[in-house]
Structure formats: structure tokens, C-alpha cells
Write a protein that holds these residues in place. Structure first.
Motif, PDB file in Angstrom:
ATOM      1  N   GLN A  69      -4.899  -8.982  -6.603  1.00 30.04           N
ATOM      2  CA  GLN A  69      -5.687  -7.793  -6.558  1.00 30.04           C
ATOM      3  C   GLN A  69      -7.172  -8.167  -6.699  1.00 30.04           C
ATOM      4  O   GLN A  69      -7.554  -8.936  -7.443  1.00 30.04           O
ATOM      5  CB  GLN A  69      -5.328  -6.734  -7.618  1.00 30.04           C
ATOM      6  CG  GLN A  69      -5.502  -6.863  -8.886  1.00 30.04           C
ATOM      7  CD  GLN A  69      -5.030  -5.621  -9.689  1.00 30.04           C
ATOM      8  OE1 GLN A  69      -3.952  -5.043  -9.433  1.00 30.04           O
ATOM      9  NE2 GLN A  69      -5.625  -5.483 -10.707  1.00 30.04           N
ATOM     10  N   ARG A 105      -1.362 -11.586  -9.871  1.00 31.43           N
ATOM     11  CA  ARG A 105      -0.555 -10.622 -10.520  1.00 31.43           C
ATOM     12  C   ARG A 105      -0.005 -11.362 -11.795  1.00 31.43           C
ATOM     13  O   ARG A 105       0.715 -12.672 -11.740  1.00 31.43           O
ATOM     14  CB  ARG A 105       0.652  -9.998  -9.608  1.00 31.43           C
ATOM     15  CG  ARG A 105       0.328  -9.077  -8.650  1.00 31.43           C
ATOM     16  CD  ARG A 105       1.283  -8.554  -7.659  1.00 31.43           C
ATOM     17  NE  ARG A 105       0.823  -7.617  -6.695  1.00 31.43           N
ATOM     18  CZ  ARG A 105       0.610  -6.433  -7.273  1.00 31.43           C
ATOM     19  NH1 ARG A 105       0.947  -5.880  -8.344  1.00 31.43           N
ATOM     20  NH2 ARG A 105       0.245  -5.473  -6.538  1.00 31.43           N
ATOM     21  N   HIS A 154     -11.207  -7.020  -7.832  1.00 32.76           N
ATOM     22  CA  HIS A 154     -12.047  -5.829  -8.748  1.00 32.76           C
ATOM     23  C   HIS A 154     -13.554  -6.496  -8.249  1.00 32.76           C
ATOM     24  O   HIS A 154     -13.806  -7.320  -7.812  1.00 32.76           O
ATOM     25  CB  HIS A 154     -11.927  -6.274  -9.977  1.00 32.76           C
ATOM     26  CG  HIS A 154     -10.602  -5.751 -10.560  1.00 32.76           C
ATOM     27  ND1 HIS A 154     -10.239  -4.788 -11.233  1.00 32.76           N
ATOM     28  CD2 HIS A 154      -9.453  -6.761 -10.598  1.00 32.76           C
ATOM     29  CE1 HIS A 154      -9.122  -4.902 -11.732  1.00 32.76           C
ATOM     30  NE2 HIS A 154      -8.545  -5.972 -11.311  1.00 32.76           N
ATOM     31  N   PRO A 171      -1.469  -1.398  -7.678  1.00 27.53           N
ATOM     32  CA  PRO A 171      -2.192  -2.395  -8.523  1.00 27.53           C
ATOM     33  C   PRO A 171      -1.581  -2.410 -10.043  1.00 27.53           C
ATOM     34  O   PRO A 171      -0.440  -1.642 -10.518  1.00 27.53           O
ATOM     35  CB  PRO A 171      -3.374  -1.566  -8.667  1.00 27.53           C
ATOM     36  CG  PRO A 171      -3.283  -0.450  -8.576  1.00 27.53           C
ATOM     37  CD  PRO A 171      -1.957  -0.107  -7.592  1.00 27.53           C
ATOM     38  N   LYS A 201     -10.700 -11.890  -7.642  1.00 31.18           N
ATOM     39  CA  LYS A 201      -9.476 -11.805  -7.277  1.00 31.18           C
ATOM     40  C   LYS A 201      -8.596 -12.500  -8.525  1.00 31.18           C
ATOM     41  O   LYS A 201      -8.878 -13.609  -9.065  1.00 31.18           O
ATOM     42  CB  LYS A 201      -9.445 -12.566  -5.992  1.00 31.18           C
ATOM     43  CG  LYS A 201      -7.973 -12.537  -5.547  1.00 31.18           C
ATOM     44  CD  LYS A 201      -7.911 -13.379  -4.138  1.00 31.18           C
ATOM     45  CE  LYS A 201      -6.594 -13.302  -3.426  1.00 31.18           C
ATOM     46  NZ  LYS A 201      -6.742 -13.888  -2.203  1.00 31.18           N
ATOM     47  N   ARG A 215      -6.012  -2.618 -15.131  1.00 32.72           N
ATOM     48  CA  ARG A 215      -7.441  -3.468 -15.416  1.00 32.72           C
ATOM     49  C   ARG A 215      -7.327  -4.088 -16.489  1.00 32.72           C
ATOM     50  O   ARG A 215      -7.900  -5.177 -16.361  1.00 32.72           O
ATOM     51  CB  ARG A 215      -8.612  -2.184 -15.203  1.00 32.72           C
ATOM     52  CG  ARG A 215      -9.966  -2.855 -15.495  1.00 32.72           C
ATOM     53  CD  ARG A 215     -11.181  -1.669 -15.378  1.00 32.72           C
ATOM     54  NE  ARG A 215     -12.266  -2.059 -16.120  1.00 32.72           N
ATOM     55  CZ  ARG A 215     -12.899  -2.086 -17.078  1.00 32.72           C
ATOM     56  NH1 ARG A 215     -12.215  -1.438 -18.034  1.00 32.72           N
ATOM     57  NH2 ARG A 215     -14.070  -2.450 -17.437  1.00 32.72           N
ATOM     58  N   ALA A 257      -8.380  -3.234  -4.414  1.00 33.54           N
ATOM     59  CA  ALA A 257      -7.263  -3.597  -3.299  1.00 33.54           C
ATOM     60  C   ALA A 257      -6.213  -4.572  -4.079  1.00 33.54           C
ATOM     61  O   ALA A 257      -6.627  -5.322  -5.143  1.00 33.54           O
ATOM     62  CB  ALA A 257      -7.892  -4.393  -2.361  1.00 33.54           C
ATOM     63  N   ALA A 258      -5.075  -4.217  -3.470  1.00 32.18           N
ATOM     64  CA  ALA A 258      -3.888  -5.009  -4.263  1.00 32.18           C
ATOM     65  C   ALA A 258      -2.949  -5.268  -3.418  1.00 32.18           C
ATOM     66  O   ALA A 258      -2.571  -4.458  -2.444  1.00 32.18           O
ATOM     67  CB  ALA A 258      -3.154  -3.952  -5.327  1.00 32.18           C
ATOM     68  N   ALA A 259      -2.535  -6.460  -3.231  1.00 32.07           N
ATOM     69  CA  ALA A 259      -1.676  -7.313  -2.173  1.00 32.07           C
ATOM     70  C   ALA A 259      -0.648  -7.881  -2.929  1.00 32.07           C
ATOM     71  O   ALA A 259      -0.398  -7.542  -4.458  1.00 32.07           O
ATOM     72  CB  ALA A 259      -2.544  -8.305  -1.521  1.00 32.07           C
ATOM     73  N   PRO A 294      -9.116  -1.709  -9.842  1.00 24.44           N
ATOM     74  CA  PRO A 294      -8.850  -2.570  -8.784  1.00 24.44           C
ATOM     75  C   PRO A 294      -9.054  -1.835  -7.546  1.00 24.44           C
ATOM     76  O   PRO A 294      -9.022  -0.493  -7.495  1.00 24.44           O
ATOM     77  CB  PRO A 294      -7.175  -2.765  -8.919  1.00 24.44           C
ATOM     78  CG  PRO A 294      -7.073  -1.767  -9.862  1.00 24.44           C
ATOM     79  CD  PRO A 294      -7.908  -1.642 -10.702  1.00 24.44           C
ATOM     80  N   ASP A 339      -2.201  -4.986   2.079  1.00 24.34           N
ATOM     81  CA  ASP A 339      -2.625  -4.448   0.884  1.00 24.34           C
ATOM     82  C   ASP A 339      -1.871  -3.177   0.519  1.00 24.34           C
ATOM     83  O   ASP A 339      -2.383  -2.058   0.290  1.00 24.34           O
ATOM     84  CB  ASP A 339      -4.035  -4.090   0.742  1.00 24.34           C
ATOM     85  CG  ASP A 339      -4.915  -5.008   1.141  1.00 24.34           C
ATOM     86  OD1 ASP A 339      -4.990  -6.154   0.480  1.00 24.34           O
ATOM     87  OD2 ASP A 339      -5.840  -5.212   2.112  1.00 24.34           O
TER      88      ASP A 339
END
Length: 508
Positions: A139, A158, A141, A103, A155, A106, A133-135, A131, A99
């Protein structure tokens, strides 16, 4: 491998690796011959100015991968599951790629949700957070369903990630072809198959309906399991680019102090982690392939909760039986039987020597039993096992590599809870029970019953199948093409014949 953009992308990749110092680290991890290392440095050095600088505070390989973007970060995550390719140290380093990305706004996530589901966000949710967590691919919410008041995790992929991934995976295939062609010592690792596996994993993750389906299947398999659960999928708010699951409260498994403050028995929890993973792998043949601390929580009811179902492993019933017997053979220190199992399953070429292979396996197993439990390392054991299997010509099997790598990760989670845990002793009850259920009298009776049921179901078709077979055997060659029995009929006849054989052997 088409298009000049692939060549340019590879040049920029090599330049970035050279500029960040990752090239030397990667070649060392791959144990590249000195000549190849020298050639890579000579070719890479003049072009390093074309590479991205990356974050100087990161280790070289992480610095290069994060600079090159999401597809490379995801590839790094997948390579973290392959210590047989990159080595234990680099695999461990790559596991932090979970992670780490910034991000996206929103508003973009809300627009993506509305496009996917076809409803305004405000109509579905009464709350929709920034957000949390961003991977690399998506990401998450936190939101609240307007209709029920239930808290959920949303989830969202992107923007544009599919196009970016497909562009880069073409370059990966070109790189794999070059490696396969120019570095014959890597062929046992099947670089093109590694990329094909990577492509399949990520294509599945780029369709969040597949992750939802994985979560649902995993939940069904484990529904009756005390002390373990999987978050429910909220299907009306799930689509290809959006996944909504129930929100899970609890304590992250990596927060040892918080677990202690709850009064959790860490030794017992360590044992549960190991045994639950092995139960899923052996009993169901379907297991969580990324069980690190970040993907596990201990719920308020003390149930272990799994998160993130993008990487799941699947192994067939036959392989599960062989794997369980191999584990049991190690536990019993019966190395000759373990060697025989490798040959019977076709894992090791038939022209190799069974006794020599058994001796090599003994060199892996005996040091384990001579050590204190705190000194036993599954990672070191698997590294030695890979060396031995390579020497005896054993080909890489992706599903077993994922299973073995996940065992290393699970061992790490369990050892963080109880540093003196003994992986083998914790494994013994699950493996022993599986052997009893699947290789003993109960299993024989179950298999025989299944064969009889198949025979009873197909029996009315036997005369017709026999007549077709006789007609085919006696027909002139020119008529065979016209009267060919469909492939499914021959398969059906084979199944029936197998059922008769099982019944005959049993009655005798």
C-alpha cells in the motif's frame, strides 16, 4: 508440489470457484472439452461448502479470486496480461484487480518502515499519511521528507505477504502439473512456465529494491524524452520492503472531464501515448508492462508521467527488429514477408507451409484495412492472431505476449481519449523510424563499426588463441581434457571470427 497443505489449498480453491460460480466461467474461458467440464462440476459440487463465499456483488471469477487472498489476486493481475490463455473478456475483467484490497493500519506501515530503514519515521518524515491506495502486495502513503520538505510516495509491503505468497505458489505449481497432465490441450500454453513467470514477477515485486531499480533504468532510458518522465527514486528511504519515490501531481489519464477542463488536446495526447509506448519498446527494448489509466498522469507541465514499475517488459535487439519488420509488413500488407519473418525467427516450426501461413495472416490483416478507424480493434486482431499461430504450432513467448497485451491496454487508453484513433496509422511513424535506424545503411555502418572495435580490442590475443586451437586439434585424445581451451576462449574466437567475416563481406 510438496506437502499435504498444497492439496488442501487446491481443494479449497476448487471449492471456492464452484461455490462462487467461477468454475464454469473459467472452464469456458479455457475452452475446456465437455468431458473435463463435466468432471470438474461433478468433483467440485460435493465440496463447494468448503469454499469461501466471497462478495456476492462481484462477478464470479473476481469474487473467487478476492476471497482466496492476495496471492490469488496477484495471479489474477498477471493472467490479465495473458488473453491468449483466459480470453479477452476474462482478461479485461481481471484488469480491475489493481487497488481493491482493504489497507492495513498506518502504525504497522510505520513500524515496517522503521525496521527496513533503521530510523524512526519521525526522523525521516515530517508528515506520514494514512494509506491512500492499497493493492495485493503493498500500500502507498503520502509523506514529506523532513530534511528537504519534498513530498514523496512511500510504498510498504503488506505484513507477512512473502510467506503467504510462497505458500500459495507451491499450490499453483501443483495445479499447473495437474492441468498439464490431465488436459493435454493446454500444453501449448505451457502452464508450468506461466507459473514460473508469475513467480519471477512477484518475487521481483516482493523486493521493492527491484522496482526502484526498474524505475531508475526506465528514467535513464527516457531522460532526454520531451513530454515524458519517471518519478525519481529516493534511495536513502528505499529498501527491500519499502520504496520511496517523488510525489507526482497531475491529472489521472482516466479522468477525461478533468483533462478537457485543462484544455488538453485529447487527440494529440492519444497519439503521444501510443508513440511513446512503441518508442520505449522498439528503441530501448524496455517498456512499462502495465500502462493502464491508473498508472499514468498528465503533469502540470503537460508531461506524461508513468507510475508503478512492478511489471516491466524486456525484449532483445534481434526480437525488436523482427517485431518491427512484422509490424511494417502488416502496415504494407506484405503478408508473405511477415510469414517469412516468423519462419526465419523460429516462431513457427520449419515443417509448416509458408504460403498457407501467409494466407492465414492475410485473413487477419485485410479486414483491418477495410474498416473505418473506429472499428479497428487491436484486441480482436490479437485474438485472431493467437488462433492462427496455434493452428500453425507457434509456441507461446512470454515477452511477446506481454508486449502484445500491453499494446491492447495502451490502445484502450488512447481510444478513451480519442475514440476514432487509428492504432496502425499512429504506429507507422515510430515503426518506420526504427526500421530506418536499425535496418538501413546507418544500422549497417554502426554494426560494422562495432565489429571493427571488437576486433581491434581482441587482436592482440589472436596469436595465442590460434596457437591454443592448433595445439588442441593436434593433441592426443587423452591430453584434450588437460589442455582444453576454456569455453570463454572459444566464444572469444567466435566473436573475432565473426568480426573478420563482417569486415571481409563489407570490403568485397
Amino acid at each position: 508440489m510438496r506437502g499435504p497443505h498444497n492439496i488442501w489449498r487446491l481443494i479449497r480453491t476448487g471449492a471456492t470457484f464452484e461455490r462462487t460460480g467461477a468454475m464454469a466461467v473459467a472452464l469456458e474461458a479455457l475452452e475446456a472439452p465437455p468431458l473435463l467440464r463435466a468432471a470438474a462440476r461433478i468433483l467440485g459440487w460435493p465440496f463447494q461448502w468448503l469454499g469461501y463465499e466471497g462478495d456476492p456483488s462481484q462477478p464470479p471469477v473476481l469474487r473467487a479470486i478476492t476471497a482466496l487472498g492476495p496471492a490469488y489476486i496477484k495471479f489474477g493481475q498477471v493472467l490479465s496480461t495473458r488473453p491468449d490463455i483466459v480470453g479477452d473478456d476474462l482478461a479485461r475483467e481481471l484488469r480491475v484487480l489493481q487497488d481493491e484490497l482493504p489497507p492495513f493500519p498506518r502504525d504497522e506501515a510505520m513500524a515496517a518502515f522503521e525496521t527496513a530503514i533503521g530510523k524512526p519515521v519521525d526522523e525521516v518524515f515530517s508528515e506520514f499519511s494514512e494509506p491512500i491506495a492499497a493493492a495485493s502486495l503493498a500500500q502507498v502513503h503520502k509523506a514529506v521528507l523532513r530534511a528537504t520538505g519534498q513530498t514523496v510516495a512511500v510504498k510498504v509491503l503488506r505484513p507477512g505477504i512473502e510467506r503467504a505468497f510462497m505458500r500459495d505458489v507451491d499450490a499453483f505449481y501443483l495445479a499447473a502439473w495437474l492441468v498439464d497432465t490431465l488436459a493435454p490441450f493446454t500444453r501449448r500454453l505451457k502452464p508450468r512456465e506461466v507459473i514460473r513467470h508469475f513467480e519471477g514477477v512477484v518475487l521481483g515485486e516482493l523486493d521493492l529494491r527491484m522496482e526502484a531499480s526498474a524505475a531508475a533504468e526506465f528514467a535513464t532510458n527516457t531522460a532526454g524524452e520531451a513530454g515524458f518522465r519517471v518519478p525519481a527514486v529516493i534511495w536513502p528511504a528505499t529498501d527491500r520492503r519499502v520504496l520511496t519515490l517523488e510525489w507526482v501531481s497531475g491529472t489521472h489519464m482516466g479522468d477525461i472531464d478533468a483533462l478537457r477542463a485543462r484544455g488538453v488536446d485529447l487527440n494529440r495526447l492519444s497519439e503521444r501515448v501510443i508513440q511513446l509506448f512503441l518508442t520505449h519498446a522498439l528503441r530501448d527494448g524496455y517498456f512499462h508492462g502495465d500502462m493502464h489509466q491508473g498508472n499514468l498522469k498528465l503533469g502540470p507541465d503537460d508531461a506524461l508521467v508513468a507510475l508503478d514499475f512492478g511489471i516491466m517488459g524486456r525484449i532483445d535487439a534481434y526480437t525488436r527488429r523482427v517485431y518491427a519488420e512484422i509490424l511494417m509488413g502488416f502496415l504494407r500488407r506484405d503478408y508473405h514477408r511477415v510469414a517469412e519473418l516468423h519462419f526465419e525467427a523460429g516462431y513457427v516450426p520449419a515443417d509448416q507451409d509458408t504460403d498457407a501461413f501467409a494466407q492465414a495472416l492475410r485473413s487477419i490483416g485485410e479486414p483491418i484495412f477495410g474498416q473505418d478507424s473506429t472499428q479497428i480493434s487491436m484486441a480482436r486482431l490479437l485474438a485472431h492472431l493467437f488462433e492462427v499461430t496455434e493452428r500453425f504450432g507457434m509456441e507461446t513467448r512470454t515477452e511477446l505476449i506481454l508486449l502484445q497485451r500491453t499494446m491492447v491496454v495502451v490502445e484502450g487508453v488512447a481510444r478513451s481519449l480519442n475514440p476514432s484513433m487509428n492504432m496502425w496509422e499512429m504506429s507507422r511513424p515510430v515503426v518506420t523510424q526504427y526500421i530506418a535506424d536499425n535496418l538501413g545503411p546507418k544500422a549497417f555502418a554502426r554494426d560494422f563499426t562495432t565489429a571493427v572495435q571488437i576486433l581491434a580490442r581482441i587482436a592482440p590475443r589472436l596469436p595465442q588463441l590460434a596457437e591454443q586451437a592448433i595445439t588442441r586439434a593436434s593433441a592426443p585424445p587423452e591430453e584434450l581434457a588437460k589442455k582444453a581451451v576454456p569455453g570463454w576462449a572459444w566464444a572469444l574466437g567466435g566473436a573475432v571470427g565473426g568480426g573478420f567475416l563482417v569486415a571481409l563481406v563489407t570490403l568485397v
